[in-house]
Motif scaffolding. Structure first.
Motif, PDB file in Angstrom:
ATOM      1  N   TYR A 102      37.052  31.957  41.044  1.00  0.00           N
ATOM      2  CA  TYR A 102      35.592  31.821  40.994  1.00  0.00           C
ATOM      3  C   TYR A 102      35.179  30.371  41.209  1.00  0.00           C
ATOM      4  O   TYR A 102      35.689  29.456  40.557  1.00  0.00           O
TER       5      TYR A 102
ATOM      6  N   THR B  57      29.178  32.902  43.674  1.00  0.00           N
ATOM      7  CA  THR B  57      29.026  34.346  43.813  1.00  0.00           C
ATOM      8  C   THR B  57      28.114  34.894  42.730  1.00  0.00           C
ATOM      9  O   THR B  57      28.283  34.558  41.573  1.00  0.00           O
TER      10      THR B  57
ATOM     11  N   ILE C  44      26.384  37.057  37.363  1.00  0.00           N
ATOM     12  CA  ILE C  44      27.738  37.123  37.903  1.00  0.00           C
ATOM     13  C   ILE C  44      28.543  38.117  37.083  1.00  0.00           C
ATOM     14  O   ILE C  44      28.630  37.977  35.857  1.00  0.00           O
TER      15      ILE C  44
ATOM     16  N   THR D 250      34.352  38.688  37.658  1.00  0.00           N
ATOM     17  CA  THR D 250      34.299  37.660  38.697  1.00  0.00           C
ATOM     18  C   THR D 250      34.233  36.277  38.072  1.00  0.00           C
ATOM     19  O   THR D 250      34.913  35.345  38.514  1.00  0.00           O
TER      20      THR D 250
END
Length: 214
Positions: free
Chosen positions: A176, A180, A166, A170
Motif C-alpha cells: 500500500y 488507492t 481504503i 488494502t
C-alpha cells in the motif's frame, strides 16, 4: 425504491489527528452511514416488510407525524413510541439568574434555544440504547478513513478537503502506497449530516478518546 441495500452495519476506522488528545495517532470506529431515506423512501421500506396499506396512505401518515410531533413538543408534550423511544423538548439557557432577577424576567431573556431530545427505548424487550442496540446490529469492518486537512486562507480554520475510504485489507498490505481508495468528500468542509436522501459517509464519533479527534 427506498430499501436498505446492505444487510450489515459497516464499521470504518478513522485516525485521531488531534495532537492534544490522549488518543492521538490511534484509530477509532465510526459507522459507515449510507444514504438517508426520504419520507417516501421510508414508506417504501415499510411496504417491503408487508403492509395492507398503500404507499400514498403511509406517506400521508408520516407527513402528519412530521407536523403533529413538533406541534406537541412546542407545547411541552413529550411523545413516546412503544419499542422506539420518547421525543421530549428541553431548554438550553443563555445564563443563570438569581432570585432577585426573577421578577419580570421573560423566557426570551434566558432561553437560548429549545431542542428536541430523543431517548431510545430501554426496556428489556425493546432496548435501543447503546450497548444493547449494538447487540442487534450485524457489524463488519470495512474501511480505513484517510482525511486530508488544510487551513482555510479566509477563516484560518483547519477544514477537511479530502476524505478517502481504503479497504482495511488494502491499507494493511505491505504494497500500500497511500494512493488507492475512493474519495467521498472533495468539498472542503466536514461531511456530517444529510438532507434529502443523498449519500453520507460522514460517520459518527469514535468513543470518548476518539470524539475529540477533529
Amino acid at each position: 425504491m427506498g430499501l436498505v441495500n446492505a444487510p450489515v452495519l459497516g464499521i470504518n476506522l478513522k485516525k485521531n489527528t488531534n495532537s492534544n488528545s490522549a488518543g492521538y495517532g490511534k484509530y477509532y470506529p465510526e459507522v459507515a452511514r449510507q444514504k438517508t431515506l426520504t419520507t417516501r423512501g421510508f414508506a417504501e421500506h415499510m411496504i417491503s416488510h408487508g403492509s395492507k396499506y398503500g404507499l400514498e396512505d403511509i406517506v400521508a401518515i408520516l407527513r402528519m407525524f412530521s407536523t403533529c410531533l413538533p406541534e406537541l413538543l412546542s407545547m411541552g408534550i413529550g411523545v413516546k413510541f412503544d419499542g422506539l423511544g420518547c421525543f421530549l423538548p428541553y431548554a438550553q439557557s443563555k445564563k443563570g439568574i438569581t432570585k432577585a432577577q426573577m421578577a419580570g424576567i421573560t423566557p426570551q431573556e434566558i432561553i437560548k434555544a429549545i431542542h428536541i431530545r430523543f431517548l431510545p427505548d430501554s426496556t428489556k424487550l425493546d432496548n435501543l440504547a447503546g450497548p444493547k442496540f449494538a447487540d442487534r446490529c450485524s457489524m463488519e469492518m470495512q474501511n480505513v478513513i484517510v482525511v486530508e486537512r488544510r487551513k482555510d486562507a479566509q477563516t484560518g480554520k483547519v477544514v477537511e478537503v479530502l476524505r478517502t475510504e481504503i479497504p482495511i485489507n488494502t491499507f494493511l498490505s505491505e504494497n500500500y502506497t497511500g494512493t488507492t481508495g475512493s474519495n467521498t468528500n472533495n468539498g472542503g468542509g466536514d461531511n456530517n449530516g444529510n438532507n434529502g436522501g443523498g449519500d453520507n459517509n460522514g460517520g459518527g464519533g469514535g468513543g470518548e478518546e476518539g470524539a475529540d479527534q477533529n
